[in-house]
Write a protein that holds these residues in place. Sequence first.
Motif, PDB file in Angstrom:
ATOM      1  N   GLU A 177       3.001  -3.903  -7.774  1.00 22.19           N
ATOM      2  CA  GLU A 177       2.332  -5.159  -7.455  1.00 22.19           C
ATOM      3  C   GLU A 177       0.819  -4.983  -7.378  1.00 22.19           C
ATOM      4  O   GLU A 177       0.060  -5.857  -7.820  1.00 22.19           O
ATOM      5  CB  GLU A 177       2.894  -5.740  -6.164  1.00 22.19           C
ATOM      6  N   ARG A 178       0.367  -3.854  -6.829  1.00 21.90           N
ATOM      7  CA  ARG A 178      -1.077  -3.587  -6.775  1.00 21.90           C
ATOM      8  C   ARG A 178      -1.653  -3.459  -8.175  1.00 21.90           C
ATOM      9  O   ARG A 178      -2.721  -3.997  -8.473  1.00 21.90           O
ATOM     10  CB  ARG A 178      -1.370  -2.317  -5.976  1.00 21.90           C
ATOM     11  N   ILE A 179      -0.949  -2.731  -9.048  1.00 18.37           N
ATOM     12  CA  ILE A 179      -1.414  -2.558 -10.425  1.00 18.37           C
ATOM     13  C   ILE A 179      -1.461  -3.906 -11.134  1.00 18.37           C
ATOM     14  O   ILE A 179      -2.428  -4.215 -11.850  1.00 18.37           O
ATOM     15  CB  ILE A 179      -0.526  -1.540 -11.175  1.00 18.37           C
ATOM     16  N   GLU A 180      -0.422  -4.722 -10.950  1.00 14.40           N
ATOM     17  CA  GLU A 180      -0.407  -6.045 -11.568  1.00 14.40           C
ATOM     18  C   GLU A 180      -1.572  -6.901 -11.080  1.00 14.40           C
ATOM     19  O   GLU A 180      -2.228  -7.590 -11.876  1.00 14.40           O
ATOM     20  CB  GLU A 180       0.916  -6.750 -11.278  1.00 14.40           C
ATOM     21  N   ALA A 190      10.577   0.180  -1.979  1.00 14.16           N
ATOM     22  CA  ALA A 190       9.504  -0.609  -1.372  1.00 14.16           C
ATOM     23  C   ALA A 190       8.140  -0.037  -1.757  1.00 14.16           C
ATOM     24  O   ALA A 190       7.210  -0.780  -2.096  1.00 14.16           O
ATOM     25  CB  ALA A 190       9.666  -0.653   0.142  1.00 14.16           C
ATOM     26  N   ALA A 191       8.020   1.290  -1.717  1.00  7.71           N
ATOM     27  CA  ALA A 191       6.756   1.928  -2.085  1.00  7.71           C
ATOM     28  C   ALA A 191       6.460   1.693  -3.565  1.00  7.71           C
ATOM     29  O   ALA A 191       5.330   1.355  -3.945  1.00  7.71           O
ATOM     30  CB  ALA A 191       6.795   3.419  -1.781  1.00  7.71           C
TER      31      ALA A 191
END
Length: 95
Positions: free
Chosen positions: A17-20, A10-11
């Motif tokens: 997802e943040r980087i994307e 999950a982490a």
Amino acid sequence: MAALLTVDGAALRGFVERIERLAEEKGAIGDDIKDVFGEAKAHGFDPKIIRKIIALRRKDKTEREREDALLALYVEAIGDFFDTPLGGAAERGDE
């Protein structure tokens, strides 16, 4: 036998997802910057020179002065480069 590693999926997914998301924003910002350069060009400004101004503004005064001094020294060392075929083409504005 090697020890098994555990991963907090999950982490990890959250970081990916943040980087994307940031990469998408970066692309959009790049497009916005390209649009501003296009607007500047439409108003008669040379985008290449604007890029140079931006690069100069990123440097502190001491660094700019050092680079200017080295450039002058190197140009003096090689002489009048407009006497060369490439320098002559640049002087004439050949592309």
